[in-house]
Design a protein around this motif. Structure first.
Motif, PDB file in Angstrom:
ATOM      1  N   THR A  12       0.637  -1.356   0.025  1.00  0.00           N
ATOM      2  CA  THR A  12       0.047  -0.103   0.266  1.00  0.00           C
ATOM      3  C   THR A  12       0.982   1.189   0.069  1.00  0.00           C
ATOM      4  N   ALA A  13       1.983   1.273   0.913  1.00  0.00           N
ATOM      5  CA  ALA A  13       2.924   2.426   0.897  1.00  0.00           C
ATOM      6  C   ALA A  13       3.514   2.645  -0.620  1.00  0.00           C
ATOM      7  N   TRP A  14       4.077   1.719  -1.139  1.00  0.00           N
ATOM      8  CA  TRP A  14       4.552   1.586  -2.541  1.00  0.00           C
ATOM      9  C   TRP A  14       3.554   2.291  -3.583  1.00  0.00           C
ATOM     10  N   ASP A  15       2.162   1.622  -3.498  1.00  0.00           N
ATOM     11  CA  ASP A  15       1.162   2.154  -4.401  1.00  0.00           C
ATOM     12  C   ASP A  15       0.780   3.459  -4.202  1.00  0.00           C
ATOM     13  N   VAL A  16       1.029   4.080  -3.133  1.00  0.00           N
ATOM     14  CA  VAL A  16       0.619   5.529  -2.901  1.00  0.00           C
ATOM     15  C   VAL A  16       1.683   6.399  -3.152  1.00  0.00           C
ATOM     16  N   GLY A  17       2.940   5.819  -3.616  1.00  0.00           N
ATOM     17  CA  GLY A  17       3.987   6.676  -4.120  1.00  0.00           C
ATOM     18  C   GLY A  17       5.371   6.823  -2.996  1.00  0.00           C
ATOM     19  N   LEU A  18       5.066   6.192  -1.995  1.00  0.00           N
ATOM     20  CA  LEU A  18       6.351   6.064  -1.092  1.00  0.00           C
ATOM     21  C   LEU A  18       7.542   5.029  -1.718  1.00  0.00           C
ATOM     22  N   ARG A  19       8.594   5.906  -1.617  1.00  0.00           N
ATOM     23  CA  ARG A  19       9.668   5.159  -2.222  1.00  0.00           C
ATOM     24  C   ARG A  19      10.907   4.644  -1.139  1.00  0.00           C
ATOM     25  N   TYR A  20      11.033   5.502  -0.213  1.00  0.00           N
ATOM     26  CA  TYR A  20      12.007   5.223   0.881  1.00  0.00           C
ATOM     27  C   TYR A  20      11.656   4.330   1.937  1.00  0.00           C
ATOM     28  N   PHE A  21      12.285   3.516   2.277  1.00  0.00           N
ATOM     29  CA  PHE A  21      11.854   2.428   3.447  1.00  0.00           C
ATOM     30  C   PHE A  21      13.167   2.024   4.144  1.00  0.00           C
ATOM     31  N   LEU A  40       8.949  -5.780  -1.736  1.00  0.00           N
ATOM     32  CA  LEU A  40       9.179  -4.757  -2.663  1.00  0.00           C
ATOM     33  C   LEU A  40      10.388  -5.093  -3.481  1.00  0.00           C
ATOM     34  N   ALA A  41      11.288  -6.160  -3.044  1.00  0.00           N
ATOM     35  CA  ALA A  41      12.440  -6.232  -3.796  1.00  0.00           C
ATOM     36  C   ALA A  41      12.558  -6.098  -5.207  1.00  0.00           C
ATOM     37  N   GLY A  42      13.158  -5.607  -6.060  1.00  0.00           N
ATOM     38  CA  GLY A  42      13.321  -5.638  -7.501  1.00  0.00           C
ATOM     39  C   GLY A  42      12.424  -4.625  -8.145  1.00  0.00           C
ATOM     40  N   ARG A  43      11.804  -3.647  -7.336  1.00  0.00           N
ATOM     41  CA  ARG A  43      10.927  -2.606  -7.804  1.00  0.00           C
ATOM     42  C   ARG A  43      11.723  -1.503  -8.098  1.00  0.00           C
ATOM     43  N   PRO A  44      11.734  -0.842  -9.170  1.00  0.00           N
ATOM     44  CA  PRO A  44      12.293   0.261  -9.553  1.00  0.00           C
ATOM     45  C   PRO A  44      12.151   1.609  -8.617  1.00  0.00           C
ATOM     46  N   GLY A  45      13.601   2.169  -8.364  1.00  0.00           N
ATOM     47  CA  GLY A  45      13.210   3.452  -7.515  1.00  0.00           C
ATOM     48  C   GLY A  45      13.412   3.020  -6.123  1.00  0.00           C
ATOM     49  N   LEU A  46      13.263   2.037  -5.802  1.00  0.00           N
ATOM     50  CA  LEU A  46      13.157   1.506  -4.193  1.00  0.00           C
ATOM     51  C   LEU A  46      14.536   2.177  -3.739  1.00  0.00           C
ATOM     52  N   LEU A 100      21.545  -7.904   3.130  1.00  0.00           N
ATOM     53  CA  LEU A 100      21.277  -7.952   1.578  1.00  0.00           C
ATOM     54  C   LEU A 100      20.503  -9.091   1.349  1.00  0.00           C
ATOM     55  N   ARG A 101      20.841 -10.416   1.982  1.00  0.00           N
ATOM     56  CA  ARG A 101      20.091 -11.895   1.828  1.00  0.00           C
ATOM     57  C   ARG A 101      18.792 -11.540   2.284  1.00  0.00           C
ATOM     58  N   ARG A 102      18.498 -10.918   3.590  1.00  0.00           N
ATOM     59  CA  ARG A 102      17.156 -10.836   3.937  1.00  0.00           C
ATOM     60  C   ARG A 102      16.246  -9.938   2.956  1.00  0.00           C
ATOM     61  N   LEU A 103      16.793  -8.902   2.507  1.00  0.00           N
ATOM     62  CA  LEU A 103      16.094  -7.764   1.594  1.00  0.00           C
ATOM     63  C   LEU A 103      15.950  -8.194   0.225  1.00  0.00           C
ATOM     64  N   ARG A 104      16.644  -9.318  -0.100  1.00  0.00           N
ATOM     65  CA  ARG A 104      16.792  -9.855  -1.518  1.00  0.00           C
ATOM     66  C   ARG A 104      17.405  -8.644  -2.301  1.00  0.00           C
ATOM     67  N   VAL A 105      18.644  -7.795  -1.970  1.00  0.00           N
ATOM     68  CA  VAL A 105      19.202  -7.172  -3.134  1.00  0.00           C
ATOM     69  C   VAL A 105      20.692  -7.171  -2.949  1.00  0.00           C
ATOM     70  N   ASP A 106      21.177  -6.566  -3.974  1.00  0.00           N
ATOM     71  CA  ASP A 106      22.780  -6.550  -3.995  1.00  0.00           C
ATOM     72  C   ASP A 106      23.383  -5.323  -3.548  1.00  0.00           C
ATOM     73  N   ARG A 107      22.562  -4.215  -3.292  1.00  0.00           N
ATOM     74  CA  ARG A 107      23.218  -2.991  -2.456  1.00  0.00           C
ATOM     75  C   ARG A 107      22.168  -2.386  -1.897  1.00  0.00           C
ATOM     76  N   LEU A 108      22.680  -1.218  -1.039  1.00  0.00           N
ATOM     77  CA  LEU A 108      21.824  -0.356  -0.074  1.00  0.00           C
ATOM     78  C   LEU A 108      22.168   0.936  -0.150  1.00  0.00           C
ATOM     79  N   ASP A 109      21.011   1.729  -0.419  1.00  0.00           N
ATOM     80  CA  ASP A 109      21.476   3.107  -0.503  1.00  0.00           C
ATOM     81  C   ASP A 109      22.016   3.785   0.613  1.00  0.00           C
ATOM     82  N   MET A 110      21.673   3.302   2.013  1.00  0.00           N
ATOM     83  CA  MET A 110      22.276   4.061   3.170  1.00  0.00           C
ATOM     84  C   MET A 110      22.563   2.942   3.949  1.00  0.00           C
ATOM     85  N   LEU A 111      23.497   2.842   4.675  1.00  0.00           N
ATOM     86  CA  LEU A 111      23.874   1.833   5.738  1.00  0.00           C
ATOM     87  C   LEU A 111      24.398   2.568   6.964  1.00  0.00           C
TER      88      LEU A 111
END
Length: 317
Positions: A12-21, A40-46, A100-111
């Motif tokens: 729902t958060a994604w659908d209303v336009g939120l992109r930062y989690f 949400l993994a794999g969605r562009p702009g996450l 990274l494993r739990r989030l199913r991504v290969d990088r993070l924007d902030m750590l």
């Protein structure tokens, strides 16, 4: 929270336009990161931030910080993992890889370094034991976009800024409509160094959402002094016909160092409510009265005009 409910909130958060989690291993002992990855993994702009300092392990007993005073778990979760505090080079690297494993991504924007003060770890400890070096290496490799710390105080982040090269800090509860203790030293330092701030805890654990007897402040029952101040702010809101939560949510975004404000909700309706609160028009006279009554720091930046439009994320990081 049931898995289905968590995923509905996230989508729902994604659908209303939120992109930062924002998330952390500490939240649900891994389950928050897993929910985010599944939903949400794999969605562009996450845009994702997570944290280091608490490594999750299945082969250790609960850490005392996981328990209440009577020895019962402080959080209800189905996770079988427990927390080991580790701000060393190896600890940061392991925590990052696990996230990274739990989030199913290969990088993070902030750590972010998470709450080292909880267990008495100092800035010097982190700089000398390799935790900072690990973050700096991950940023140089491009697998992390920005590094910083997430804490419920501003004094230690200010020390971090003076000791290393940091990009962003998550400041929870210390720059809100109720208190602006970080305004005189920390936020000017961030501006001078080009460091961005994400604000958490805009309702100060609940007292700025509903300032009544029993309300919580900083995770504990609010003192009579805190409650009285929150009620005085609420009274000004009432005189101007403004929801207290709208003022609390919009206020921090007026500061030039603030890049985003974090809010959470257990139900999709909470997300809709927060977006509606962001659209409430707040006249300059409201902020002026708060300052005149001594309820807001005289130098605190405020929204410049009635109906000012805020970005959900200012891309300054």
């Amino acid at each position: 929270m049931p898995d289905e409910q968590a995923h509905t909130v996230l989508t729902t958060a994604w659908d209303v336009g939120l992109r930062y989690f924002d998330t952390a291993p500490w939240y649900g002992f891994g389950s928050a990161e897993e929910h985010l990855g599944q939903a949400l993994a794999g969605r562009p702009g996450l845009i994702l931030s997570s944290k280091v300092g608490r490594v999750l392990r299945a082969d250790i007993p609960p850490h005392p910080t996981q328990l209440t005073a009577d020895g019962t778990p402080g959080f209800h979760t189905s996770s079988g993992l427990n927390v080991e505090y580790d701000y060393s080079y190896d600890g940061v690297m392991r925590s990052f890889e696990d996230s990274l494993r739990r989030l199913r991504v290969d990088r993070l924007d902030m750590l972010l370094i998470h709450d080292p003060d909880v267990v008495g770890v100092t800035v010097s400890d982190i700089m000398m034991r390799g935790g900072y070096r690990a973050l700096d290496e991950l940023r140089a490799q491009g697998v992390v976009g920005a590094i910083g710390a997430g804490m419920n105080q501003w004094e230690m982040p200010a020390e971090f800024i003076r000791e290393g090269d940091f990009d962003v800090f998550l400041l929870a509860g210390r720059y809100t409509l109720l208190e602006q203790t970080s305004l005189e030293e920390f936020l000017p330092l961030c501006e001078a160094r080009g460091v961005s701030i994400v604000i958490g805890g805009v309702y100060n654990s609940g007292v700025l959402a509903e300032p009544r007897a029993g309300a919580r402040y900083n995770y504990s029952p609010a003192s009579s002094e805190v409650l009285s101040r929150a009620q005085a702010i609420a009274a000004v809101c009432t005189r101007h016909g403004i929801p207290l939560k709208a003022a609390a949510l919009q206020f921090p975004l007026a500061h030039p160092a603030v890049a985003s404000v974090l809010v959470a909700g257990r139900e999709p309706a909470h997300i809709s409510e927060n977006l509606q609160l962001m659209d409430v028009e707040i006249p300059p006279a409201f902020w002026a009265e708060l300052k005149a009554e001594g309820l807001l720091h005289a130098d605190a930046p405020v929204p410049a005009s009635c109906g000012e439009t805020f970005e959900l994320w200012k891309p300054t990081i």
